[in-house]
Design an enzyme around this catalytic site. Structure first.
Site, PDB file in Angstrom:
ATOM      1  CG  HIS A 127     -34.211  52.666  23.940  1.00 40.31           C
ATOM      2  ND1 HIS A 127     -33.634  51.539  24.478  1.00 40.31           N
ATOM      3  CD2 HIS A 127     -35.528  52.363  23.781  1.00 40.31           C
ATOM      4  CE1 HIS A 127     -34.567  50.597  24.635  1.00 40.31           C
ATOM      5  NE2 HIS A 127     -35.728  51.079  24.233  1.00 40.31           N
ATOM      6  CB  CYS A 153     -38.205  47.334  26.208  1.00 38.43           C
ATOM      7  SG  CYS A 153     -36.831  47.992  25.248  1.00 38.43           S
ATOM      8  CG  LEU A 154     -39.651  45.797  20.271  1.00 46.54           C
ATOM      9  CD1 LEU A 154     -39.547  46.498  18.924  1.00 46.54           C
ATOM     10  CD2 LEU A 154     -40.510  44.542  20.159  1.00 46.54           C
ATOM     11  N   GLY A 202     -42.527  51.417  18.860  1.00 47.33           N
ATOM     12  CA  GLY A 202     -41.444  52.390  18.791  1.00 47.33           C
ATOM     13  C   GLY A 202     -40.116  51.666  18.670  1.00 47.33           C
ATOM     14  CG  HIS A 235     -39.774  52.977  26.185  1.00 47.59           C
ATOM     15  ND1 HIS A 235     -40.003  51.931  27.053  1.00 47.59           N
ATOM     16  CD2 HIS A 235     -39.030  52.447  25.170  1.00 47.59           C
ATOM     17  CE1 HIS A 235     -39.405  50.833  26.594  1.00 47.59           C
ATOM     18  NE2 HIS A 235     -38.814  51.116  25.458  1.00 47.59           N
ATOM     19  CD  GLU A 236     -39.069  53.910  21.538  1.00 50.95           C
ATOM     20  OE1 GLU A 236     -37.891  53.517  21.451  1.00 50.95           O
ATOM     21  OE2 GLU A 236     -40.019  53.127  21.677  1.00 50.95           O
ATOM     22  CD  GLN A 273     -35.119  49.578  21.061  1.00 49.20           C
ATOM     23  OE1 GLN A 273     -35.802  50.492  20.597  1.00 49.20           O
ATOM     24  NE2 GLN A 273     -35.659  48.554  21.699  1.00 49.20           N
TER      25      GLN A 273
HETATM   26  O1  GNR Z   1     -43.380  48.072  21.505  1.00 50.26           O
HETATM   27  C1  GNR Z   1     -43.229  48.709  22.544  1.00 50.26           C
HETATM   28  N1  GNR Z   1     -44.279  48.894  23.380  1.00 50.26           N
HETATM   29  C2  GNR Z   1     -44.248  49.755  24.454  1.00 50.26           C
HETATM   30  C3  GNR Z   1     -45.276  49.662  25.385  1.00 50.26           C
HETATM   31  C4  GNR Z   1     -45.303  50.520  26.453  1.00 50.26           C
HETATM   32  C5  GNR Z   1     -44.331  51.479  26.609  1.00 50.26           C
HETATM   33  C6  GNR Z   1     -43.304  51.573  25.704  1.00 50.26           C
HETATM   34  C7  GNR Z   1     -43.261  50.723  24.630  1.00 50.26           C
HETATM   35  S1  GNR Z   1     -41.983  50.876  23.477  1.00 50.26           S
HETATM   36  C8  GNR Z   1     -41.903  49.243  22.884  1.00 50.26           C
HETATM   37  C9  GNR Z   1     -40.921  49.147  21.749  1.00 50.26           C
HETATM   38  C10 GNR Z   1     -39.533  49.475  22.230  1.00 50.26           C
HETATM   39  O2  GNR Z   1     -38.862  48.736  22.884  1.00 50.26           O
HETATM   40  N2  GNR Z   1     -39.077  50.654  21.958  1.00 50.26           N
HETATM   41  O3  GNR Z   1     -37.882  51.041  22.396  1.00 50.26           O
HETATM   42 NI    NI Z   2     -37.546  49.936  24.227  1.00 51.77          NI
END
Ligand code: GNR
Ligand code: NI
Length: 174
Positions: free
Chosen positions: A140, A94-95, A46, A136-137, A51
């Site tokens: 952000h 999270c990236l 995601g 999660h997204e 980001q």
């Molecule tokens: O790549 C991602 N893996 C992930 C694993 C578990 C819960 C959420 C994520 S999102 C993350 C990519 C990211 O940072 N998205 O904002």
């Molecule tokens: Ni993230």
């Protein structure tokens, strides 16, 4: 399409609130293409526009497995319509917080209303990894990172380690 640089913590940009998109036009579609390419390149499932430094309420996701056909998903102005009180725990990464993982509790299922790549209104019922990832997204978009749910001690430790990593150049050219 282009691969963009993913902003990592600590960086104030990640704390900005993203703005509602008025119209899904060509610029937004190009942004979604770049986001998807950037996400695939980074092996993420995601990515939120902030980001890569763009404060728009846009998310791309692909939770298909490696051996499955790609399944890109696009969410513009996503809104949670309904979430159940039952939670589930998932080990999140999270990236923008590279190389750190931690368990986070979130509602197990939620309904999300959004505009798709073509600006058409849609509603999905999310559960499992889809529900976790979409929440999660959406965090952000509000300037929230998964480390905000950890203890003060863990969060401070992660940010400290990330800032040290940042001071160090990737390559030293002599
Ligand atoms: O790549 C991602 N893996 C992930 C694993 C578990 C819960 C959420 C994520 S999102 C993350 C990519 C990211 O940072 N998205 O904002
Ligand atoms: Ni993230």
């Amino acid at each position: 399409m282009a691969i963009k640089k993913i902003i990592t913590e600590p960086n104030k940009i990640l704390r900005q609130k993203s703005l509602t998109v008025n119209k899904v036009g060509i610029d937004e579609q190009k942004l979604m293409d770049d986001m998807l390419e950037t996400m695939y390149h980074a092996n993420g499932i995601g990515l939120a526009a902030i980001q890569i430094g763009v404060p728009k309420r846009i998310i791309v996701m692909d939770i298909s497995k490696n051996d499955e056909k790609k399944n890109p998903m696009y969410f513009v102005n996503p809104l949670i319509k309904n979430k159940i009180s039952e939670t589930s725990t998932y080990e999140e990464g999270c990236l923008s917080v590279p190389n750190f993982f931690a368990e986070v509790d979130r509602p197990k299922k939620c309904d999300v209303e959004y505009l798709d790549y073509n600006g058409k209104k849609n509603l999905i019922k999310a559960d499992g990894l889809l529900a976790t990832c979409i929440q999660h997204e959406m965090d952000h978009l509000e300037g929230i990172l998964f480390i905000d749910y950890l203890s003060r001690l863990k969060k401070t430790m992660i940010i400290k380690k990330l800032s040290k990593q940042k001071d160090r150049p990737d390559r030293i050219i002599v």
